[in-house]
Design a protein around this motif. Structure first.
Motif, PDB file in Angstrom:
ATOM      1  N   UNK A  62       0.969  -1.014  -0.008  1.00 42.49           N
ATOM      2  CA  UNK A  62       0.092  -0.099  -0.067  1.00 42.49           C
ATOM      3  C   UNK A  62       0.942   1.217  -0.080  1.00 42.49           C
ATOM      4  N   UNK A  63       0.262   2.263  -0.591  1.00 42.79           N
ATOM      5  CA  UNK A  63       0.902   3.638  -0.626  1.00 42.79           C
ATOM      6  C   UNK A  63       1.368   4.000   1.025  1.00 42.79           C
ATOM      7  N   UNK A  64       2.202   4.684   1.409  1.00 39.82           N
ATOM      8  CA  UNK A  64       2.745   5.073   2.579  1.00 39.82           C
ATOM      9  C   UNK A  64       1.452   6.095   3.354  1.00 39.82           C
ATOM     10  N   UNK A  65       0.642   6.890   2.556  1.00 39.81           N
ATOM     11  CA  UNK A  65      -0.535   7.612   2.957  1.00 39.81           C
ATOM     12  C   UNK A  65      -1.393   6.561   3.551  1.00 39.81           C
ATOM     13  N   UNK A  66      -1.596   5.493   3.211  1.00 41.69           N
ATOM     14  CA  UNK A  66      -2.591   4.553   3.555  1.00 41.69           C
ATOM     15  C   UNK A  66      -2.271   3.763   4.666  1.00 41.69           C
ATOM     16  N   UNK A 119       1.810   5.596   9.652  1.00 40.24           N
ATOM     17  CA  UNK A 119       2.155   6.768   8.948  1.00 40.24           C
ATOM     18  C   UNK A 119       1.436   8.062   9.193  1.00 40.24           C
ATOM     19  N   UNK A 120       0.035   7.966   8.958  1.00 39.59           N
ATOM     20  CA  UNK A 120      -1.020   8.833   9.183  1.00 39.59           C
ATOM     21  C   UNK A 120      -1.087   9.483  10.538  1.00 39.59           C
ATOM     22  N   UNK A 121      -1.146   8.574  11.469  1.00 40.20           N
ATOM     23  CA  UNK A 121      -1.268   8.803  12.900  1.00 40.20           C
ATOM     24  C   UNK A 121       0.063   9.829  13.250  1.00 40.20           C
ATOM     25  N   UNK A 122       1.280   9.480  12.892  1.00 39.66           N
ATOM     26  CA  UNK A 122       2.412  10.223  12.957  1.00 39.66           C
ATOM     27  C   UNK A 122       2.100  11.471  12.416  1.00 39.66           C
TER      28      UNK A 122
END
Length: 144
Positions: A2-6, A10-13
């Protein structure tokens, strides 16, 4: 892959980075350099005068190894006081200093504005759902 943004981590960080930036911007606007962790510690000490560092660390979900640095910074700013525990002279207790109460009074409107900004992309219903899901995720994480 998956893309990093998914990736939730990563999103929580990224959200944490944004939250800290918003917090510091709002408090900086009123001349305060309190960090989010220092604010949490100061507010908790105000609400529970006489607690020790280990208890403080647990209450704000901060590791015991580094809470000492937070306490030292609050002491150096004159915002809290560390005294000998009257019951156990080996222990130390934390209380808020008058300057600390003044700081909380000064920054509280900015802290509240920061919360609004952090949830700015959500309507009221979405914000409530987001907060419910955050609490649920944190509770589950604390149990594992």
């Amino acid at each position: 892959m998956p893309d990093l943004i998914e990736l939730p981590g990563h999103m929580i960080r990224r959200l944490q980075q944004i939250a800290v930036a918003v917090f510091q911007s709002e408090l900086g606007a009123v001349g305060s350099d309190l960090t989010p962790v220092q604010y949490a510690a100061l507010r908790t000490i105000n609400e529970r005068p006489g607690l020790d560092q280990a208890t403080l660390a647990g209450l704000i979900a901060y590791d015991r190894a580094t809470i000492g640095g937070v306490v030292e910074r609050l002491l150096s700013k004159g915002l809290i006081v560390r005294d000998v525990n009257a019951i156990d002279r080996r222990a130390r207790v934390l209380t808020i200093a008058p300057k600390g109460r003044e700081m909380l009074d000064l920054v509280e409107p900015s802290v509240q504005r920061a919360q609004t900004v952090m949830l700015g992309g959500l309507d009221e219903s979405e914000a409530a759902q987001f907060m419910r899901l955050l609490r649920k995720t944190i509770t589950t994480g604390n149990e594992s």
